[in-house]
Enzyme design. Sequence first.
Site, PDB file in Angstrom:
ATOM      1  N   CYS A 159       0.873  -1.164   0.036  1.00  0.00           N
ATOM      2  CA  CYS A 159      -0.094   0.099   0.009  1.00  0.00           C
ATOM      3  C   CYS A 159       0.806   1.258   0.090  1.00  0.00           C
ATOM      4  O   CYS A 159       0.210   2.361  -0.084  1.00  0.00           O
ATOM      5  CB  CYS A 159      -0.960  -0.024   1.061  1.00  0.00           C
ATOM      6  SG  CYS A 159      -2.319  -1.252   0.924  1.00  0.00           S
ATOM      7  N   LYS A 189       0.725   3.629  -3.205  1.00  0.00           N
ATOM      8  CA  LYS A 189      -0.595   4.423  -3.741  1.00  0.00           C
ATOM      9  C   LYS A 189       0.035   5.829  -4.021  1.00  0.00           C
ATOM     10  O   LYS A 189       0.947   6.117  -3.717  1.00  0.00           O
ATOM     11  CB  LYS A 189      -1.393   4.470  -2.336  1.00  0.00           C
ATOM     12  CG  LYS A 189      -2.324   3.282  -2.002  1.00  0.00           C
ATOM     13  CD  LYS A 189      -3.511   3.676  -0.835  1.00  0.00           C
ATOM     14  CE  LYS A 189      -4.554   2.559  -0.787  1.00  0.00           C
ATOM     15  NZ  LYS A 189      -5.560   3.130   0.099  1.00  0.00           N
ATOM     16  N   THR A 226     -17.750   9.875   2.144  1.00  0.00           N
ATOM     17  CA  THR A 226     -17.177   9.947   3.103  1.00  0.00           C
ATOM     18  C   THR A 226     -15.808   9.203   3.228  1.00  0.00           C
ATOM     19  O   THR A 226     -15.216   8.901   4.356  1.00  0.00           O
ATOM     20  CB  THR A 226     -17.982   9.193   4.306  1.00  0.00           C
ATOM     21  OG1 THR A 226     -18.567   7.839   3.980  1.00  0.00           O
ATOM     22  CG2 THR A 226     -19.230  10.273   4.728  1.00  0.00           C
ATOM     23  N   ASP A 265     -15.168   5.983   2.817  1.00  0.00           N
ATOM     24  CA  ASP A 265     -15.135   4.846   3.512  1.00  0.00           C
ATOM     25  C   ASP A 265     -14.405   3.712   2.755  1.00  0.00           C
ATOM     26  O   ASP A 265     -14.006   3.708   1.639  1.00  0.00           O
ATOM     27  CB  ASP A 265     -16.925   4.570   3.881  1.00  0.00           C
ATOM     28  CG  ASP A 265     -16.821   3.880   5.124  1.00  0.00           C
ATOM     29  OD1 ASP A 265     -16.028   2.965   5.660  1.00  0.00           O
ATOM     30  OD2 ASP A 265     -18.100   4.156   5.813  1.00  0.00           O
ATOM     31  N   ASP A 266     -14.398   2.551   3.517  1.00  0.00           N
ATOM     32  CA  ASP A 266     -13.537   1.381   3.100  1.00  0.00           C
ATOM     33  C   ASP A 266     -14.121   0.742   1.642  1.00  0.00           C
ATOM     34  O   ASP A 266     -13.217   0.170   1.105  1.00  0.00           O
ATOM     35  CB  ASP A 266     -13.379   0.388   4.071  1.00  0.00           C
ATOM     36  CG  ASP A 266     -12.637   1.063   5.518  1.00  0.00           C
ATOM     37  OD1 ASP A 266     -11.432   1.304   5.150  1.00  0.00           O
ATOM     38  OD2 ASP A 266     -13.355   0.746   6.410  1.00  0.00           O
ATOM     39  N   ASP A 288      -8.481  -3.896  -4.487  1.00  0.00           N
ATOM     40  CA  ASP A 288      -7.283  -3.300  -3.986  1.00  0.00           C
ATOM     41  C   ASP A 288      -6.198  -4.280  -4.584  1.00  0.00           C
ATOM     42  O   ASP A 288      -6.469  -5.560  -4.936  1.00  0.00           O
ATOM     43  CB  ASP A 288      -7.074  -3.630  -2.386  1.00  0.00           C
ATOM     44  CG  ASP A 288      -6.252  -2.669  -1.937  1.00  0.00           C
ATOM     45  OD1 ASP A 288      -5.051  -2.297  -2.714  1.00  0.00           O
ATOM     46  OD2 ASP A 288      -6.576  -1.863  -0.896  1.00  0.00           O
ATOM     47  N   GLY A 345     -11.509 -13.479 -12.943  1.00  0.00           N
ATOM     48  CA  GLY A 345     -10.375 -12.391 -13.116  1.00  0.00           C
ATOM     49  C   GLY A 345      -9.999 -11.862 -14.274  1.00  0.00           C
ATOM     50  O   GLY A 345     -10.441 -12.226 -15.151  1.00  0.00           O
ATOM     51  N   HIS A 346      -8.703 -11.034 -14.153  1.00  0.00           N
ATOM     52  CA  HIS A 346      -8.220 -10.655 -15.333  1.00  0.00           C
ATOM     53  C   HIS A 346      -7.033 -10.467 -15.188  1.00  0.00           C
ATOM     54  O   HIS A 346      -6.293 -10.086 -14.076  1.00  0.00           O
ATOM     55  CB  HIS A 346      -8.824  -9.133 -15.698  1.00  0.00           C
ATOM     56  CG  HIS A 346      -8.573  -8.502 -16.836  1.00  0.00           C
ATOM     57  ND1 HIS A 346      -9.204  -8.810 -18.369  1.00  0.00           N
ATOM     58  CD2 HIS A 346      -7.967  -7.423 -17.235  1.00  0.00           C
ATOM     59  CE1 HIS A 346      -8.566  -8.263 -19.028  1.00  0.00           C
ATOM     60  NE2 HIS A 346      -7.901  -7.346 -18.807  1.00  0.00           N
ATOM     61  N   THR A 347      -5.968 -10.500 -16.350  1.00  0.00           N
ATOM     62  CA  THR A 347      -4.632 -10.450 -16.175  1.00  0.00           C
ATOM     63  C   THR A 347      -4.216  -9.679 -17.483  1.00  0.00           C
ATOM     64  O   THR A 347      -4.648  -9.911 -18.441  1.00  0.00           O
ATOM     65  CB  THR A 347      -3.882 -11.888 -16.291  1.00  0.00           C
ATOM     66  OG1 THR A 347      -4.435 -12.464 -17.547  1.00  0.00           O
ATOM     67  CG2 THR A 347      -4.191 -12.823 -15.056  1.00  0.00           C
TER      68      THR A 347
END
Length: 345
Positions: A13, A16, A43, A45-46, A63, A134-136
């Site tokens: 992280c 970022k 706000t 938020d997560d 993420d 998913g995606h690659t």
Amino acid sequence: MIDLLDGLQQGGCSAKLDPKELHKILVDLPLPQSDRLLVGTSTSDDAGVYQISETEALIVTTDFFPPVASDPFTFGRIAATNALSDVYAMGGSPLLCLNIALFPSKRFPLEVLREILRGGQAAAEEAGALIVGGHTIEDDPVKYGMAVIGRIHPQKIITNQGAKVGDALILTKPLGTGVLIAAHRLGMAHPHHYQEALQSMQTLNRYAAECMQHFSVHAATDITGFGLLGHAMQLALASGVELHFEASALPAFGGVRQLLHGGCIPGGALRNKRYAEEHLQNHAPLEELLLAADAQTSGGLLIALPAGEASELLTQLRAHPTTAHAAVVGNVFPKAEGGKAITIW
């Protein structure tokens, strides 16, 4: 031997974008509107929360980031654990996941990607979630993470905007992953301390989330890339209160305070300090402020609940191996005229 950290400038992280600069380009974008959107972006938020029935709502988050560990399996598990954390921060249960992988197939064999995905699979299985695709894409350096959908009852959502005056603040994991990741790359971290951080980053916030549902929790957030300082600031602003932290009470991984005192200061900590400085009043030594600002990867939960319930929750958390270092780190105060959202003593 494959080393995912070879040549890497920043990982986890800490990679970022500068939150202060990011805020400038997002501030005037229109906000989504819907009667079913229970938690949006206003706000910070997560995750987002969308109601689908009287008894169920979906938590939606994502993420991904570059490696924080040399070993592909370990990196995959950490990245997935971090992505799942947003669901736990809101009191929910992970349901479905989609892999996100950016991989340099000309530099690493595809077996490395397989190990990363296998690590993510291990974290998802422990969380009781299903990976459904998913995606690659081709990219360098490696990056991996997940989009996650969780579920929760609409009346049981825990957001970052409900902290009340008189609440105690509990932090469920130690701080300092950003410092130790940087120190490891520089050969400055004690191997035991770095391994302690790796283990913590692979530990789901599941138990903490399940625990807090049995108490009168008013607000919560997980501590990731913006550090305790940045995420606490967002919680304070969303709740219209001030949060006061006792620097000496902040739990930290072994060696982190010494590394900060010795000048091992990751760029992510400095970015987070700049992000929060407008809303910050600091009375603590610089290394303590930087500890609070350190960008965490797969960090713990910050929980605001009535002070009278804090001791019992803390007892339950400390009795479990995944939250054994939980600590009461501060309290919630009324917003004073001209006061700052965050004060560190």
